[in-house]
Motif scaffolding. Structure first.
Motif, PDB file in Angstrom:
ATOM      1  N   UNK A  71       0.788  -1.082  -0.008  1.00  0.00           N
ATOM      2  CA  UNK A  71       0.113   0.052  -0.155  1.00  0.00           C
ATOM      3  C   UNK A  71       0.846   1.284   0.050  1.00  0.00           C
ATOM      4  N   UNK A  72       2.052   1.299   0.936  1.00  0.00           N
ATOM      5  CA  UNK A  72       2.831   2.529   0.936  1.00  0.00           C
ATOM      6  C   UNK A  72       3.342   2.743  -0.489  1.00  0.00           C
ATOM      7  N   UNK A  73       3.935   1.482  -1.029  1.00  0.00           N
ATOM      8  CA  UNK A  73       4.669   1.707  -2.320  1.00  0.00           C
ATOM      9  C   UNK A  73       3.701   2.251  -3.300  1.00  0.00           C
ATOM     10  N   UNK A  74       2.397   1.583  -3.345  1.00  0.00           N
ATOM     11  CA  UNK A  74       1.642   2.181  -4.472  1.00  0.00           C
ATOM     12  C   UNK A  74       1.184   3.644  -4.186  1.00  0.00           C
ATOM     13  N   UNK A  75       1.071   4.220  -3.019  1.00  0.00           N
ATOM     14  CA  UNK A  75       0.903   5.504  -2.729  1.00  0.00           C
ATOM     15  C   UNK A  75       2.045   6.489  -3.232  1.00  0.00           C
ATOM     16  N   UNK A  76       3.242   6.045  -2.939  1.00  0.00           N
ATOM     17  CA  UNK A  76       4.330   6.756  -3.262  1.00  0.00           C
ATOM     18  C   UNK A  76       4.535   6.572  -4.762  1.00  0.00           C
ATOM     19  N   UNK A  77       4.457   5.507  -5.388  1.00  0.00           N
ATOM     20  CA  UNK A  77       4.285   5.576  -6.877  1.00  0.00           C
ATOM     21  C   UNK A  77       3.709   6.652  -7.654  1.00  0.00           C
ATOM     22  N   UNK A  78       2.483   6.754  -6.976  1.00  0.00           N
ATOM     23  CA  UNK A  78       1.506   7.720  -7.750  1.00  0.00           C
ATOM     24  C   UNK A  78       1.976   8.872  -7.370  1.00  0.00           C
ATOM     25  N   UNK A  79       2.506   9.432  -6.254  1.00  0.00           N
ATOM     26  CA  UNK A  79       3.041  10.791  -6.057  1.00  0.00           C
ATOM     27  C   UNK A  79       4.160  11.039  -6.990  1.00  0.00           C
ATOM     28  N   UNK A  80       5.182  10.007  -7.192  1.00  0.00           N
ATOM     29  CA  UNK A  80       6.619  10.339  -7.735  1.00  0.00           C
ATOM     30  C   UNK A  80       6.071  10.244  -9.191  1.00  0.00           C
TER      31      UNK A  80
END
Ligand code: HEM
Length: 294
Positions: free
Chosen positions: A254-263
């Motif tokens: 979940x954390x990876x998915x959110x960070x990828x979206x921002x990046x």
């Protein structure tokens, strides 16, 4: 627990879709938005509900219940948080009883219910496990996401590094080490133990300060720095041992998915105003995280 990789991947991609739609809308305007309320809470709720196999409840009312209950963990320091926590627990138990009737047969909740039924355990006794799963998953994921994004917004170099490499692979754990949401946990001592010149006797309660351990200079080089490629990274943000986090894989997804979206969004993220925090000892994260895109 027969949660399949496929199911976890699907949850990750749904969390990513949700984040993409909110973030792309927000990045088209320079008006600030609260990441905790608009992204972290809905995304964490979606992830945990899909894991359990239940309909997503309204974010606002559920987050208020979860906040009251998690603040109750600090009742030893702030007695006034106890009564709202107990009221929230009663309300959450009522909702869980409804979820039991409505859960789909693919999720974890139905699996726990079937297991309990086969073992002759009454439904009511499963309330506690369901409540723990929900709270352990929701509030921590909100906190981990908000902390990671606060670190990202205040470390522009890290933002650029993540855009240009696959540092997110190790970076997810570094964000959790750098500023994990769970600050401490308590255990009862089962046999006399000596730590340095302190003797801990059977029955003593010992609180381990996880946030502090994650900045231990004997364990981590430059512990106060965010080093996205840090390896090994034996942090304690997800606990340890047999009672370590059962949702660790989902948490990372979940954390990876959110960070990828921002990046992957082309906008440049920055802190619009100082974050706001409720007085809390056990969980640490910004309750309000105003961000803007430039
Ligand atoms: C990034 C988000 C998360 C963080 C930082 C986190 C952190 C932790 C920590 C530190 C513990 C150990 C607590 C202790 O020793 O007292 C723990 C336990 C636990 N976590 Fe997580 N967690 C996260 C996400 C999740 C998710 C998504 C789930 C599943 C829905 C989950 C389910 C659990 C459960 C059931 C336990 C108790 C395990 C046991 O007592 O045997 N967690 N978590």
């Amino acid at each position: 627990m027969a949660i399949r990789n496929q199911q976890l991947d699907r949850i990750g991609s749904n969390v990513r879709d949700l984040a993409d739609s909110i973030i792309s809308r927000r990045s088209r305007s320079s008006v600030s938005f609260d990441f905790t309320a608009e992204v972290a809470r809905p995304a964490a709720l979606l992830g945990v509900c899909e894991l359990l196999g239940i309909e997503k409840p309204p974010v606002h009312s559920f987050a208020a219940l979860a906040d009251a209950m998690t603040r109750g963990m600090d009742a030893g320091l702030l007695p006034e948080v106890l009564a709202p926590a107990l009221a929230a627990r009663t309300e959450l138990n009522r909702r869980i009883a409804d979820w039991f009737d409505a859960c789909d047969d693919q999720g974890l909740l139905s699996e726990v219910l079937t297991g309990a039924q086969n073992a002759g355990i009454p439904r009511e006794a499963v309330w506690n496990s369901a409540r723990v799963l929900f709270l352990a998953g929701f509030s921590t994921a909100v906190g981990a996401a908000a902390n990671a994004v606060l670190a990202l917004a205040t470390h522009p170099d890290a933002f650029e590094e993540l855009r240009g490499s696959d540092a997110l692979r190790s970076g997810v754990d570094e964000f959790m080490r750098f500023d994990g949401p769970v600050q401490g946990t308590t255990r009862a001592c089962v046999h006399e133990t000596q730590i340095g010149d302190v003797t801990i006797t059977r029955g003593d309660l010992v609180t381990a300060l996880l946030g502090s351990a994650n900045r231990d200079p004997e364990m981590f080089k430059n512990p106060d720095e965010l080093v996205l490629t840090r390896e090994p990274n034996r942090h304690l943000a997800l606990g340890w041992g047999i009672h370590g986090c059962s949702g660790a894989i989902l948490a990372r997804i979940m954390i990876r998915a959110l960070l990828e979206s921002l990046i992957q969004n082309r906008g440049r993220l920055s802190l619009a105003e100082p974050p706001e925090r409720l007085p809390r000892a056990t969980l640490r994260y910004p309750d309000r995280l105003p961000l803007s895109f430039r």
